[in-house]
Design a protein around this motif. Sequence first.
Motif, mmCIF file in Angstrom:
data_model
loop_
_atom_site.group_PDB
_atom_site.id
_atom_site.type_symbol
_atom_site.label_atom_id
_atom_site.label_comp_id
_atom_site.label_asym_id
_atom_site.label_seq_id
_atom_site.Cartn_x
_atom_site.Cartn_y
_atom_site.Cartn_z
ATOM 1 N N GLY A 86 -10.988 70.911 2.996
ATOM 2 C CA GLY A 86 -10.769 69.867 3.993
ATOM 3 C C GLY A 86 -10.938 70.445 5.384
ATOM 4 O O GLY A 86 -11.520 71.516 5.568
ATOM 5 N N ALA A 87 -10.389 69.794 6.383
ATOM 6 C CA ALA A 87 -10.546 70.198 7.784
ATOM 7 C C ALA A 87 -10.010 71.589 8.061
ATOM 8 O O ALA A 87 -10.574 72.342 8.838
ATOM 9 C CB ALA A 87 -9.849 69.192 8.696
ATOM 10 N N MET A 88 -8.900 71.937 7.437
ATOM 11 C CA MET A 88 -8.250 73.211 7.724
ATOM 12 C C MET A 88 -8.375 74.185 6.557
ATOM 13 O O MET A 88 -7.553 75.074 6.380
ATOM 14 C CB MET A 88 -6.771 72.970 8.058
ATOM 15 C CG MET A 88 -6.543 71.988 9.200
ATOM 16 S SD MET A 88 -7.454 72.367 10.713
ATOM 17 C CE MET A 88 -6.592 73.822 11.267
ATOM 18 N N GLY A 89 -9.404 74.020 5.754
ATOM 19 C CA GLY A 89 -9.582 74.878 4.578
ATOM 20 C C GLY A 89 -8.987 74.210 3.361
ATOM 21 O O GLY A 89 -9.238 73.047 3.089
ATOM 22 N N ASP A 90 -8.161 74.966 2.621
ATOM 23 C CA ASP A 90 -7.534 74.402 1.428
ATOM 24 C C ASP A 90 -6.722 73.173 1.820
ATOM 25 O O ASP A 90 -6.010 73.181 2.819
ATOM 26 C CB ASP A 90 -6.607 75.422 0.767
ATOM 27 C CG ASP A 90 -7.379 76.580 0.155
ATOM 28 O OD1 ASP A 90 -8.566 76.396 -0.165
ATOM 29 O OD2 ASP A 90 -6.780 77.658 -0.010
ATOM 30 N N ASP A 91 -6.856 72.123 1.026
ATOM 31 C CA ASP A 91 -6.134 70.888 1.325
ATOM 32 C C ASP A 91 -5.799 70.187 0.021
ATOM 33 O O ASP A 91 -6.225 70.609 -1.053
ATOM 34 C CB ASP A 91 -6.975 69.969 2.223
ATOM 35 C CG ASP A 91 -6.145 69.028 3.073
ATOM 36 O OD1 ASP A 91 -4.935 68.880 2.822
ATOM 37 O OD2 ASP A 91 -6.710 68.419 4.000
ATOM 38 N N TYR A 92 -5.043 69.140 0.120
ATOM 39 C CA TYR A 92 -4.715 68.285 -1.010
ATOM 40 C C TYR A 92 -5.612 67.060 -0.911
ATOM 41 O O TYR A 92 -5.600 66.360 0.103
ATOM 42 C CB TYR A 92 -3.253 67.856 -0.948
ATOM 43 C CG TYR A 92 -2.289 69.026 -0.931
ATOM 44 C CD1 TYR A 92 -2.009 69.729 -2.095
ATOM 45 C CD2 TYR A 92 -1.674 69.415 0.252
ATOM 46 C CE1 TYR A 92 -1.125 70.792 -2.082
ATOM 47 C CE2 TYR A 92 -0.790 70.477 0.273
ATOM 48 C CZ TYR A 92 -0.522 71.168 -0.903
ATOM 49 O OH TYR A 92 0.351 72.214 -0.890
ATOM 50 N N LEU A 93 -6.401 66.801 -1.951
ATOM 51 C CA LEU A 93 -7.359 65.696 -1.917
ATOM 52 C C LEU A 93 -6.788 64.518 -2.696
ATOM 53 O O LEU A 93 -6.607 64.594 -3.917
ATOM 54 C CB LEU A 93 -8.691 66.158 -2.502
ATOM 55 C CG LEU A 93 -9.247 67.441 -1.857
ATOM 56 C CD1 LEU A 93 -10.540 67.864 -2.530
ATOM 57 C CD2 LEU A 93 -9.427 67.269 -0.359
ATOM 58 N N PRO A 94 -6.479 63.399 -2.002
ATOM 59 C CA PRO A 94 -5.775 62.264 -2.614
ATOM 60 C C PRO A 94 -6.692 61.243 -3.291
ATOM 61 O O PRO A 94 -7.756 60.899 -2.776
ATOM 62 C CB PRO A 94 -5.049 61.628 -1.430
ATOM 63 C CG PRO A 94 -5.765 62.097 -0.213
ATOM 64 C CD PRO A 94 -6.548 63.308 -0.554
ATOM 65 N N PHE A 95 -6.223 60.773 -4.440
ATOM 66 C CA PHE A 95 -6.888 59.720 -5.206
ATOM 67 C C PHE A 95 -5.817 58.747 -5.681
ATOM 68 O O PHE A 95 -4.775 59.173 -6.187
ATOM 69 C CB PHE A 95 -7.589 60.300 -6.444
ATOM 70 C CG PHE A 95 -8.715 61.245 -6.129
ATOM 71 C CD1 PHE A 95 -10.023 60.800 -6.114
ATOM 72 C CD2 PHE A 95 -8.455 62.578 -5.857
ATOM 73 C CE1 PHE A 95 -11.069 61.680 -5.822
ATOM 74 C CE2 PHE A 95 -9.485 63.465 -5.570
ATOM 75 C CZ PHE A 95 -10.791 63.018 -5.548
ATOM 76 N N SER A 96 -6.085 57.442 -5.560
ATOM 77 C CA SER A 96 -5.099 56.467 -6.047
ATOM 78 C C SER A 96 -5.154 56.328 -7.561
ATOM 79 O O SER A 96 -4.179 55.906 -8.170
ATOM 80 C CB SER A 96 -5.307 55.105 -5.379
ATOM 81 O OG SER A 96 -6.610 54.607 -5.653
ATOM 82 N N ALA A 97 -6.270 56.706 -8.175
ATOM 83 C CA ALA A 97 -6.407 56.631 -9.636
ATOM 84 C C ALA A 97 -6.302 58.036 -10.229
ATOM 85 O O ALA A 97 -7.065 58.930 -9.859
ATOM 86 C CB ALA A 97 -7.745 55.998 -10.012
#
Length: 188
Positions: A153-164
């Motif tokens: 993501g923007a700052m490197g490692d990130d949490y990528l959200p999905f509603s499903a």
Amino acid sequence: MTQRLASSRTDRRRVLFGIGTLATASLAGCLSDDDSDDPAEPIALTDGQTCDVCGMMITDQYGPAGQVFYEDGNPDVRDGPAWFDSVAELLEYAARQTSRGWTERGTFVTDYSSVEYELLEGDEALHISTHAAADDFADATECYYVADSEVQGAMGDDYLPFSARDDAETFADDHGGTVREWDSLATD
């Protein structure tokens, strides 16, 4: 007669004072920015908004965007929600505000289940596109997050959200990482 006239003036003053006080209180309620009783609804972060943690323009970055509304008011610098260019920074900011006694009333993140995202090569890493229109957001507490994937993501490692959940699991199968729920993110 003089006493009766004075009493009549006093009663009239009390009535007028009461009406004035009531009108002022009513007007103050109408003009108040405190909309904490209204349900929080995500807003678009496409008009040059910058992240409240790092100061970078949200739409110029890769990865999920986010926003947090608070019951007791607004971020320190403006009306409306706090804005973020990554879920990791949203969590950092929210933890600080919670320790200050602020209460969240709505938290929203980019929902990669509802947008047509792209994976982009850049800076020797694979990145996911950002989406910051109002309709691109979902309730953060109801999403599933891919953590520790090869996609940044923007700052490197990130949490990528999905509603499903299925979408999150498929993404993790394709790009590594584990699927987590909102409550487990705060423990990192």
